[in-house]
Design a protein around this motif. Structure first.
Motif, PDB file in Angstrom:
ATOM      1  N   VAL A 373       1.154  -0.847  -0.304  1.00 56.79           N
ATOM      2  CA  VAL A 373      -0.101  -0.126  -0.178  1.00 56.79           C
ATOM      3  C   VAL A 373       0.903   1.467   0.462  1.00 56.79           C
ATOM      4  O   VAL A 373       1.556   1.769   1.068  1.00 56.79           O
ATOM      5  CB  VAL A 373      -0.961  -0.405   0.988  1.00 56.79           C
ATOM      6  CG1 VAL A 373      -1.743   1.311   0.967  1.00 56.79           C
ATOM      7  CG2 VAL A 373      -1.884  -0.818   1.272  1.00 56.79           C
ATOM      8  N   VAL A 374       1.277   1.774  -1.086  1.00 57.48           N
ATOM      9  CA  VAL A 374       2.169   2.891  -1.153  1.00 57.48           C
ATOM     10  C   VAL A 374       1.685   4.451  -0.575  1.00 57.48           C
ATOM     11  O   VAL A 374       0.043   4.552  -0.874  1.00 57.48           O
ATOM     12  CB  VAL A 374       2.872   2.718  -3.153  1.00 57.48           C
ATOM     13  CG1 VAL A 374       3.062   1.737  -3.248  1.00 57.48           C
ATOM     14  CG2 VAL A 374       1.486   3.623  -3.310  1.00 57.48           C
ATOM     15  N   GLN A 375       2.602   5.074  -0.280  1.00 59.83           N
ATOM     16  CA  GLN A 375       2.078   6.558   0.226  1.00 59.83           C
ATOM     17  C   GLN A 375       2.915   7.100  -0.568  1.00 59.83           C
ATOM     18  O   GLN A 375       4.216   6.788  -1.085  1.00 59.83           O
ATOM     19  CB  GLN A 375       2.271   6.651   1.527  1.00 59.83           C
ATOM     20  CG  GLN A 375       1.478   5.904   2.680  1.00 59.83           C
ATOM     21  CD  GLN A 375       0.915   6.721   1.956  1.00 59.83           C
ATOM     22  OE1 GLN A 375       0.136   6.820   1.822  1.00 59.83           O
ATOM     23  NE2 GLN A 375      -0.818   4.819   1.996  1.00 59.83           N
ATOM     24  N   ARG A 376       2.769   8.740  -1.501  1.00 61.03           N
ATOM     25  CA  ARG A 376       2.988   9.820  -2.060  1.00 61.03           C
ATOM     26  C   ARG A 376       4.478   9.825  -1.696  1.00 61.03           C
ATOM     27  O   ARG A 376       3.589  10.315  -0.270  1.00 61.03           O
ATOM     28  CB  ARG A 376       2.092  10.306  -3.051  1.00 61.03           C
ATOM     29  CG  ARG A 376       2.465  11.140  -4.019  1.00 61.03           C
ATOM     30  CD  ARG A 376       1.724  11.726  -4.750  1.00 61.03           C
ATOM     31  NE  ARG A 376       2.132  13.168  -5.920  1.00 61.03           N
ATOM     32  CZ  ARG A 376       1.605  14.843  -5.737  1.00 61.03           C
ATOM     33  NH1 ARG A 376       0.374  14.374  -4.495  1.00 61.03           N
ATOM     34  NH2 ARG A 376       1.818  15.338  -6.404  1.00 61.03           N
ATOM     35  N   LEU A 377       5.021  10.464  -2.046  1.00 62.28           N
ATOM     36  CA  LEU A 377       6.596  11.417  -1.672  1.00 62.28           C
ATOM     37  C   LEU A 377       6.033  13.071  -2.226  1.00 62.28           C
ATOM     38  O   LEU A 377       6.498  12.224  -3.471  1.00 62.28           O
ATOM     39  CB  LEU A 377       7.890  10.432  -1.615  1.00 62.28           C
ATOM     40  CG  LEU A 377       7.750   9.026  -0.396  1.00 62.28           C
ATOM     41  CD1 LEU A 377       9.121   8.238  -0.927  1.00 62.28           C
ATOM     42  CD2 LEU A 377       7.995   9.476   1.239  1.00 62.28           C
ATOM     43  N   GLY A 378       6.960  13.714  -1.275  1.00 61.52           N
ATOM     44  CA  GLY A 378       6.811  15.217  -2.195  1.00 61.52           C
ATOM     45  C   GLY A 378       5.401  15.460  -2.795  1.00 61.52           C
ATOM     46  O   GLY A 378       4.512  14.865  -3.050  1.00 61.52           O
TER      47      GLY A 378
END
Length: 417
Positions: A373-378
């Motif tokens: 479950v990926v989280q966006r960075l920046g």
């Protein structure tokens, strides 16, 4: 500036999809043909040019797959248990030609040659020893726990296909078949330079308006492969004549030339002028990728030229998606990795359509199907270094997707797993 050093440049032509730009770049490069012969201890990480033929069978003889007792299943008929005298002892490295006497067993150890007449090995955990007698309660099937001669590789057959990267396990396979020398493609010659009067090397003092050259460090690391011979030409200031001379010199000495920065059509972006003055064939000028504009791919003389954007994240993305597949083909590598894994978005992201987008992501949990479950960075800025430095992977978003919603399936390329 002399008139010969000035050419008019611009980003004209149709915008290409990422896939089309990748295919054009791969098509523009010639595969390596030159080879050299190397001993195995100098071949790690090189690309195999010719399939080496196994000199011996692997394994070279029938041998025991584990410690136990070699028996003949012909002696284990009727009702058990059976009692067999232990007539011999065979260890790995035993060079005797041993024949198992009918009605007996032989103590045997892993890797030892199977005595003639034996056709199974009873693992010692399932054997019961009473003095010099072996008591067998359950008859084994024929060929149990025996590694057959030549079952891995046959003498005279190719041990590995050409185009394969020579990894440690593959070198072990070649050594096991008696091969001492391999024909490898010569190293791919790659020239690298950065453009921009604002650039300074780390450790130097910065004046107002200057930045450190992070792209050089990143690209040198990405190009640090045993199959690449890298020449770093350093920083080129924003001078059209100097850039043109550097491109010409690098193209004469290398198979592939890679630059970062200076590939836009602005007044201080001189790469396109230099390429056109050098009669370059330009195959890729505009790509529907975010980040990654601008990007230029063409041929200068006999070399492939790849002009990456100056912004760090854009340079990283375009190198990975466009340049690296061409480098692998040019080096003779036939194995093209498919690193993308299924994941699921853990964020919401409204976006502008039209370009395939690559965003840095991280994750610390998985869904019920095992997908990250990926989280966006920046914020996706192409000049950002922090997000890509902390990312576990890069997620790709299709050009026509107007909104990424939490729970939506995505494809992710892991960066270090």
């Amino acid at each position: 500036m002399a008139q010969a050093d000035f050419c008019s440049a611009g980003k004209t032509g149709a915008t290409l999809s990422v896939d089309a730009a990748r295919l054009r770049t791969i098509a523009a490069v010639a595969m390596m043909r030159e080879t050299e012969v190397l001993p195995l201890d100098r071949a790690l990480g090189r690309v195999l040019a010719e399939p080496p033929l196994a000199r011996v069978n692997l394994p070279p003889f029938d041998n025991a797959a584990m410690d136990g007792y070699a028996v003949s299943t012909r002696d284990l008929t009727g009702e058990g248990p059976w009692r067999l005298p232990v007539s011999d002892r065979v260890a790995a490295g035993d060079t005797r030609s041993i024949t198992l006497r009918p009605g007996t067993a032989a103590r045997i150890f892993t890797g030892a040659p199977i005595p003639a007449g034996a056709d199974a090995v009873i693992m010692q955990e399932r054997a019961h020893r009473d003095g010099d007698m072996l008591i067998v309660s359950e008859a084994p099937r024929a060929a149990l726990n025996i590694r057959r001669r030549g079952e891995d590789r046959r003498a005279g057959e190719p041990a590995l296909p050409s185009g394969h990267l020579l990894t440690a396990p593959r070198l072990a396979l070649l050594a096991g078949t008696g091969i001492a020398l391999v024909s490898a493609f010569r190293k791919l010659r790659v020239g690298l330079f950065s453009t921009g009067s604002e650039l300074q090397e780390p450790g130097s003092p910065l004046r107002h308006g200057q930045i450190y050259n992070s792209n050089r460090v990143m690209l040198r690391a990405l190009l640090a492969q045993p199959w690449i011979d890298l020449t770093d030409y350093g920083i080129l200031r924003d001078d059209a004549g100097a850039i043109r001379a550097a491109i010409r010199r690098a193209a004469e000495a290398n198979d592939i030339v890679i630059s970062s920065g200076g590939v836009s059509a602005g007044e201080e972006d001189h790469i396109l002028d230099a390429l056109r003055c050098e009669d370059a064939t330009l195959d890729v000028l505009k790509v529907a990728i975010r980040p990654g504009k601008p990007l230029t791919v063409g041929r200068v003389g006999g070399a492939l030229y790849v002009g990456l954007p100056g912004n760090p994240y854009a340079a990283a993305v375009t190198f990975g998606q466009i340049a690296r597949p061409a480098l692998r083909k040019a080096a003779g590598l036939s194995e093209m990795p498919e690193p993308w894994i299924p994941a699921v978005a853990g964020f919401d992201y409204p976006r502008t359509t039209g370009r395939r987008e690559y965003i840095p992501v991280t994750w610390d949990q998985r869904d019920a199907m095992g997908r990250p479950v990926v989280q966006r960075l920046g914020r996706g800025a192409s000049a950002s270094l922090g997000p890509i430095a902390m990312a576990r992977g890069i997620a790709v978003i299709d050009p026509d997707m107007p909104h990424v919603s939490a729970g939506q399936p995505l494809q992710v390329e892991p960066l270090f797993e």
